[in-house]
Design a protein around this motif. Structure first.
Motif, PDB file in Angstrom:
ATOM      1  N   ILE A 124     -13.733   0.535  -5.761  1.00  0.00           N
ATOM      2  CA  ILE A 124     -14.965   0.010  -6.358  1.00  0.00           C
ATOM      3  C   ILE A 124     -15.155   0.580  -7.773  1.00  0.00           C
ATOM      4  O   ILE A 124     -15.405  -0.153  -8.740  1.00  0.00           O
ATOM      5  N   ILE A 174       0.847  -1.197   0.000  1.00  0.00           N
ATOM      6  CA  ILE A 174       0.000   0.000   0.000  1.00  0.00           C
ATOM      7  C   ILE A 174       0.891   1.259   0.000  1.00  0.00           C
ATOM      8  O   ILE A 174       0.618   2.232  -0.714  1.00  0.00           O
ATOM      9  N   ALA A 184     -11.837   2.776  -0.425  1.00  0.00           N
ATOM     10  CA  ALA A 184     -12.771   1.735  -0.876  1.00  0.00           C
ATOM     11  C   ALA A 184     -13.605   2.247  -2.057  1.00  0.00           C
ATOM     12  O   ALA A 184     -13.799   1.541  -3.052  1.00  0.00           O
ATOM     13  N   PHE A 186     -16.706  -5.991   4.868  1.00  0.00           N
ATOM     14  CA  PHE A 186     -17.784  -5.522   3.994  1.00  0.00           C
ATOM     15  C   PHE A 186     -18.992  -6.421   4.225  1.00  0.00           C
ATOM     16  O   PHE A 186     -18.963  -7.606   3.882  1.00  0.00           O
ATOM     17  N   ILE A 225     -11.959 -12.532  -1.680  1.00  0.00           N
ATOM     18  CA  ILE A 225     -10.758 -11.766  -2.029  1.00  0.00           C
ATOM     19  C   ILE A 225      -9.888 -11.476  -0.807  1.00  0.00           C
ATOM     20  O   ILE A 225      -8.708 -11.833  -0.770  1.00  0.00           O
ATOM     21  N   ILE A 231      -5.906 -13.533  -8.375  1.00  0.00           N
ATOM     22  CA  ILE A 231      -7.104 -13.266  -7.570  1.00  0.00           C
ATOM     23  C   ILE A 231      -8.195 -12.655  -8.452  1.00  0.00           C
ATOM     24  O   ILE A 231      -9.336 -13.114  -8.471  1.00  0.00           O
TER      25      ILE A 231
HETATM   26  C1  HEM Z   1     -12.875  -3.431  -5.291  1.00  0.00           C
HETATM   27  C2  HEM Z   1     -12.401  -4.333  -4.476  1.00  0.00           C
HETATM   28  C3  HEM Z   1     -11.706  -4.009  -3.180  1.00  0.00           C
HETATM   29  C4  HEM Z   1     -12.039  -3.101  -2.204  1.00  0.00           C
HETATM   30  C5  HEM Z   1     -13.238  -2.159  -2.169  1.00  0.00           C
HETATM   31  C6  HEM Z   1     -11.014  -3.200  -1.170  1.00  0.00           C
HETATM   32  C7  HEM Z   1     -10.939  -2.410  -0.050  1.00  0.00           C
HETATM   33  C8  HEM Z   1      -9.849  -2.288   0.777  1.00  0.00           C
HETATM   34  C9  HEM Z   1      -9.618  -1.211   1.715  1.00  0.00           C
HETATM   35  C10 HEM Z   1     -10.540  -0.027   1.918  1.00  0.00           C
HETATM   36  C11 HEM Z   1      -8.435  -1.451   2.328  1.00  0.00           C
HETATM   37  C12 HEM Z   1      -7.709  -0.566   3.374  1.00  0.00           C
HETATM   38  C13 HEM Z   1      -7.720  -1.123   4.760  1.00  0.00           C
HETATM   39  C14 HEM Z   1      -8.927  -0.668   5.575  1.00  0.00           C
HETATM   40  O1  HEM Z   1      -9.794   0.069   5.075  1.00  0.00           O
HETATM   41  O2  HEM Z   1      -9.013  -1.071   6.757  1.00  0.00           O
HETATM   42  C15 HEM Z   1      -7.896  -2.682   1.769  1.00  0.00           C
HETATM   43  C16 HEM Z   1      -6.706  -3.240   2.119  1.00  0.00           C
HETATM   44  C17 HEM Z   1      -6.063  -4.189   1.386  1.00  0.00           C
HETATM   45  N1  HEM Z   1      -6.601  -4.911   0.326  1.00  0.00           N
HETATM   46 FE1  HEM Z   1      -8.436  -4.691  -0.468  1.00  0.00          FE
HETATM   47  N2  HEM Z   1     -10.111  -4.161  -1.531  1.00  0.00           N
HETATM   48  C18 HEM Z   1     -10.482  -4.668  -2.760  1.00  0.00           C
HETATM   49  C19 HEM Z   1      -9.835  -5.621  -3.498  1.00  0.00           C
HETATM   50  C20 HEM Z   1      -8.613  -6.126  -3.183  1.00  0.00           C
HETATM   51  C21 HEM Z   1      -7.879  -7.041  -4.035  1.00  0.00           C
HETATM   52  C22 HEM Z   1      -8.357  -7.543  -5.399  1.00  0.00           C
HETATM   53  C23 HEM Z   1      -6.719  -7.328  -3.388  1.00  0.00           C
HETATM   54  C24 HEM Z   1      -5.562  -8.197  -3.804  1.00  0.00           C
HETATM   55  C25 HEM Z   1      -5.398  -8.708  -4.933  1.00  0.00           C
HETATM   56  C26 HEM Z   1      -6.721  -6.569  -2.145  1.00  0.00           C
HETATM   57  C27 HEM Z   1      -5.691  -6.552  -1.245  1.00  0.00           C
HETATM   58  C28 HEM Z   1      -5.592  -5.712  -0.153  1.00  0.00           C
HETATM   59  C29 HEM Z   1      -4.365  -5.548   0.642  1.00  0.00           C
HETATM   60  C30 HEM Z   1      -3.024  -6.252   0.444  1.00  0.00           C
HETATM   61  C31 HEM Z   1      -4.673  -4.596   1.616  1.00  0.00           C
HETATM   62  C32 HEM Z   1      -3.725  -4.025   2.688  1.00  0.00           C
HETATM   63  C33 HEM Z   1      -3.887  -4.661   4.042  1.00  0.00           C
HETATM   64  C34 HEM Z   1      -2.922  -4.049   5.050  1.00  0.00           C
HETATM   65  O3  HEM Z   1      -2.415  -2.955   4.825  1.00  0.00           O
HETATM   66  O4  HEM Z   1      -2.631  -4.669   6.078  1.00  0.00           O
HETATM   67  N3  HEM Z   1      -7.907  -5.883  -2.037  1.00  0.00           N
HETATM   68  N4  HEM Z   1      -8.777  -3.187   0.832  1.00  0.00           N
END
Ligand code: HEM
Length: 180
Positions: free
Chosen positions: A147, A5, A143, A119, A103, A85
């Motif tokens: 989206i 990130i 987020a 979610f 995911i 993924i």
């Molecule tokens: C549209 C689809 C997705 C949404 C809305 C979403 C949303 C989020 C959000 C808002 C966060 C920030 C952490 C938080 O808010 O507490 C996050 C973290 C993360 N997401 Fe997703 N995500 C999506 C798809 C994905 C996909 C496809 C992957 C991997 C291929 C992924 C991997 C991660 C990773 C690695 C983190 C960081 C976790 C950390 O910092 O410890 N996400 N996601």
């Protein structure tokens, strides 16, 4: 917060605002590692907040706007880092509906110390999805950008609206309507 990130955030800043701004925000935010992050490392979430606040000041933009822009950018980065993924989905609505149960479950296997949001799906049909984002980090604008970017990825039009259920953005209801 995972290093991927941070590295993608700094790449986005460089692409949109230039390397001088990257240097400036790293200096202004007193990060422990001087802005050096590895994608698999884990870093203090407060460093991300400091970098974001510094960027907001340097480029005179609202933090939520910057997070949204970062979300737009980040989807592509996640696809490049983990195509296996996203390849499971042939359209965006099922992908969004599967963040919680598939995911991010997969993400947790890849990065056991990841701090992920939840979610909760309230309503689901072919063209409309209502879901509640919850996270103590309050990154709802990230987020939102993710989206919208997921729909762009599949070349589909979407309308996304949201309501803050908590004023600090730790609980936010999203309504996602696909135009098919
Ligand atoms: C549209 C689809 C997705 C949404 C809305 C979403 C949303 C989020 C959000 C808002 C966060 C920030 C952490 C938080 O808010 O507490 C996050 C973290 C993360 N997401 Fe997703 N995500 C999506 C798809 C994905 C996909 C496809 C992957 C991997 C291929 C992924 C991997 C991660 C990773 C690695 C983190 C960081 C976790 C950390 O910092 O410890 N996400 N996601």
């Amino acid at each position: 917060m995972k290093g991927i990130i941070f590295t993608e955030f700094l790449d986005m800043v460089e692409a949109q605002f230039g390397l001088a701004v990257v240097d400036e925000i790293i200096t202004n935010s007193n990060t422990v590692n001087n802005g050096v992050y590895t994608s698999v490392g884990t870093y203090d979430f407060n460093e991300m907040v400091a970098l974001l606040v510094a960027l907001g000041e340097v480029v005179s933009k609202d933090i939520q706007d910057l997070l949204y822009t970062f979300g737009l950018y980040l989807f592509q980065s996640l696809d490049e880092a983990h195509p296996e993924i996203i390849r499971n989905y042939t359209s965006p609505m099922p992908l969004i509906a599967a963040i919680e149960d598939h995911i991010h479950v997969h993400v947790k296997k890849l990065y056991p110390d990841a701090d992920l949001p939840s979610f909760l799906i309230l309503e689901k049909s072919k063209s409309k999805l209502i879901l509640v984002y919850s996270s103590k980090r309050g990154l709802y604008s990230l987020a939102h950008g993710l989206i919208v970017s997921a729909f762009k990825h599949y070349g589909q039009q979407v309308s996304v609206s949201y309501d803050l259920l908590e004023t600090d953005g730790t609980k936010v209801k999203f309504t996602v309507e696909a135009h098919v």
